[in-house]
Design an enzyme around this catalytic site. Structure first.
Site, PDB file in Angstrom:
ATOM      1  N   SER A   7       0.833  -1.197   0.000  1.00 51.82           N
ATOM      2  CA  SER A   7       0.000   0.000   0.000  1.00 51.82           C
ATOM      3  C   SER A   7       0.870   1.250   0.000  1.00 51.82           C
ATOM      4  CB  SER A   7      -0.907   0.020   1.233  1.00 51.82           C
ATOM      5  OG  SER A   7      -1.473   1.310   1.360  1.00 51.82           O
ATOM      6  N   HIS A  32      -1.165  -1.139  -4.388  1.00 49.51           N
ATOM      7  CA  HIS A  32      -2.444  -0.880  -3.716  1.00 49.51           C
ATOM      8  C   HIS A  32      -2.555   0.616  -3.423  1.00 49.51           C
ATOM      9  CE1 HIS A  32      -5.988  -2.029  -1.375  1.00 49.51           C
ATOM     10  NE2 HIS A  32      -5.581  -1.182  -0.451  1.00 49.51           N
ATOM     11  N   ASP A  34      -4.876   3.646  -1.898  1.00 50.71           N
ATOM     12  CA  ASP A  34      -5.969   3.902  -0.960  1.00 50.71           C
ATOM     13  C   ASP A  34      -6.501   5.319  -1.102  1.00 50.71           C
ATOM     14  OD1 ASP A  34      -6.203   1.457   0.677  1.00 50.71           O
ATOM     15  OD2 ASP A  34      -4.100   1.876   1.134  1.00 50.71           O
ATOM     16  N   MET A  36      -9.191   8.074   0.027  1.00 51.41           N
ATOM     17  CA  MET A  36     -10.063   8.390   1.171  1.00 51.41           C
ATOM     18  C   MET A  36     -10.617   9.801   1.030  1.00 51.41           C
ATOM     19  SD  MET A  36      -7.655   7.010   4.240  1.00 51.41           S
ATOM     20  CE  MET A  36      -6.848   5.405   4.147  1.00 51.41           C
ATOM     21  N   HIS A  65      -8.405   1.116  -4.158  1.00 49.90           N
ATOM     22  CA  HIS A  65      -9.350   0.855  -3.068  1.00 49.90           C
ATOM     23  C   HIS A  65     -10.034   2.173  -2.717  1.00 49.90           C
ATOM     24  CE1 HIS A  65      -9.718  -0.397   1.484  1.00 49.90           C
ATOM     25  NE2 HIS A  65     -10.901  -0.280   0.901  1.00 49.90           N
ATOM     26  N   MET A  67     -12.273   4.341  -0.615  1.00 52.26           N
ATOM     27  CA  MET A  67     -12.971   4.506   0.666  1.00 52.26           C
ATOM     28  C   MET A  67     -13.683   5.845   0.603  1.00 52.26           C
ATOM     29  SD  MET A  67      -9.932   2.954   3.003  1.00 52.26           S
ATOM     30  CE  MET A  67      -8.785   3.104   1.636  1.00 52.26           C
ATOM     31  N   MET A 136     -11.633  -5.913   4.969  1.00 56.32           N
ATOM     32  CA  MET A 136     -10.888  -5.031   5.865  1.00 56.32           C
ATOM     33  C   MET A 136     -10.607  -5.789   7.156  1.00 56.32           C
ATOM     34  SD  MET A 136     -10.284  -2.057   4.403  1.00 56.32           S
ATOM     35  CE  MET A 136      -9.260  -1.738   5.818  1.00 56.32           C
ATOM     36  N   PHE A 142      -6.725   4.413   8.194  1.00 53.13           N
ATOM     37  CA  PHE A 142      -5.328   4.650   8.575  1.00 53.13           C
ATOM     38  C   PHE A 142      -4.482   3.396   8.387  1.00 53.13           C
ATOM     39  CE2 PHE A 142      -8.238   7.207  11.058  1.00 53.13           C
ATOM     40  CZ  PHE A 142      -7.761   8.491  10.834  1.00 53.13           C
ATOM     41  N   ASP A 174      -6.736  -6.616   3.909  1.00 50.97           N
ATOM     42  CA  ASP A 174      -6.203  -5.253   3.983  1.00 50.97           C
ATOM     43  C   ASP A 174      -6.243  -4.736   5.415  1.00 50.97           C
ATOM     44  OD1 ASP A 174      -5.334  -2.730   3.435  1.00 50.97           O
ATOM     45  OD2 ASP A 174      -7.056  -2.143   2.203  1.00 50.97           O
ATOM     46  N   GLY A 176      -3.102  -4.372   8.799  1.00 48.92           N
ATOM     47  CA  GLY A 176      -2.411  -5.086   9.869  1.00 48.92           C
ATOM     48  C   GLY A 176      -1.769  -6.400   9.459  1.00 48.92           C
TER      49      GLY A 176
HETATM   50  C1  DX5 Z   1      -6.494   1.319   5.511  1.00 49.89           C
HETATM   51  C2  DX5 Z   1      -6.049   1.030   4.097  1.00 49.89           C
HETATM   52  C3  DX5 Z   1      -4.924   0.069   4.030  1.00 49.89           C
HETATM   53  C4  DX5 Z   1      -3.681   0.514   4.738  1.00 49.89           C
HETATM   54  C5  DX5 Z   1      -2.995  -0.727   5.217  1.00 49.89           C
HETATM   55  O1  DX5 Z   1      -7.677   2.016   5.511  1.00 49.89           O
HETATM   56  O2  DX5 Z   1      -7.108   0.498   3.337  1.00 49.89           O
HETATM   57  O3  DX5 Z   1      -4.639  -0.317   2.691  1.00 49.89           O
HETATM   58  O4  DX5 Z   1      -2.798   1.260   3.956  1.00 49.89           O
HETATM   59  O5  DX5 Z   1      -1.916  -0.349   5.996  1.00 49.89           O
HETATM   60  P1  DX5 Z   1      -1.203  -1.351   6.996  1.00 49.89           P
HETATM   61  O6  DX5 Z   1      -0.718  -2.520   6.169  1.00 49.89           O
HETATM   62  O7  DX5 Z   1      -0.105  -0.519   7.555  1.00 49.89           O
HETATM   63  O8  DX5 Z   1      -2.217  -1.773   8.025  1.00 49.89           O
HETATM   64 ZN    ZN Z   2      -6.608  -0.425   1.267  1.00 52.03          ZN
END
Ligand code: DX5
Ligand code: ZN
Length: 215
Positions: A7, A32, A34, A36, A65, A67, A136, A142, A174, A176
């Site tokens: 990501s 990836h 993200d 937002m 992705h 959001m 998720m 975040f 996606d 952690g």
């Molecule tokens: C969170 C994002 C993830 C994020 C994952 O809302 O969708 O893609 O970047 O980050 P890590 O791998 O650090 O949890």
């Molecule tokens: Zn993501």
């Protein structure tokens, strides 16, 4: 072997080219990205403009992705920016089936993302029409959060649902993902691992990607 989707949210935006180069030369499969909007999630990241630049910096799959609320208003823009996969949140779509048809008609692979509280059963009438499901494993918004362990049961249930329908389906996890939990995630039936902090905060991101790839 799982597909690895680092990501860019955890990349260095002052020198994005260097991080794109790093991923290009690594075993990463997908970029990836993200997006937002500060409404669907409590954070704002970046939009089509940044993706357009990333698109020029790689030939790998751009996995976007969203959001955001009302993703149907922006699907075309993300196609033009260079998205290969476009994933929308089920919680953000009043007319999910229509949105999926729109994404496919634009020539992209269509994905549906589920927040941690959204059950796998909500996919029964859409799973046949999509290319990937993004589960998720943290609350979206975040990077750098802790993996929610119940996700493993959701992965198993979703893989079973897909298998019962003979449906080839990417299951993308996606949030952690670490070197410590990746094996259990793959064993449960996921085939795409997103990793932000685990890759970009490691001493040797290229090596970390190779390790993730080996699970
Ligand atoms: C969170 C994002 C993830 C994020 C994952 O809302 O969708 O893609 O970047 O980050 P890590 O791998 O650090 O949890
Ligand atoms: Zn993501």
């Amino acid at each position: 072997m799982p597909l690895i989707a680092p990501s860019l949210l955890s990349a260095n935006f002052l020198n994005l080219q260097a991080d794109c180069q790093l991923l290009n030369e690594s075993q990463a499969d997908w970029f990836h990205l993200d997006v937002m909007d500060g409404r669907f999630v409590p954070n704002i990241s970046f939009g089509p403009m940044i993706i357009e630049f990333v698109r020029k910096a790689t030939n790998k799959v751009c996995d976007v992705h969203l959001m955001i609320e009302e993703p149907e208003r922006y699907a075309e823009q993300f196609k033009h920016a260079g998205a290969d996969n476009l994933t929308v949140h089920i919680e953000a779509c009043k007319h999910l089936h229509r949105n999926i048809q729109q994404i496919k008609a634009l020539g992209m692979k269509a994905g549906v993302a589920l927040n941690p509280h959204t059950p796998i059963s909500s996919l029964v009438d859409i799973v046949q029409d999509i290319d990937l499901v993004l589960l998720m494993s943290v609350n979206p918004g975040f990077g750098g959060q802790q993996f929610i362990p119940q996700t493993l049961e959701k992965i198993k249930a979703l893989r079973q649902m897909a298998n019962e329908r003979n449906k080839p389906l990417h299951i993308e996890i996606d949030g952690g993902v670490t070197l410590d939990n990746a094996q259990s995630i793959v064993d449960a039936g996921a085939d795409v691992l997103v990793a932000g902090n685990t890759v970009f905060r490691s001493v040797n991101p290229t090596e970390t990607i190779a390790k993730l790839k080996s699970f």
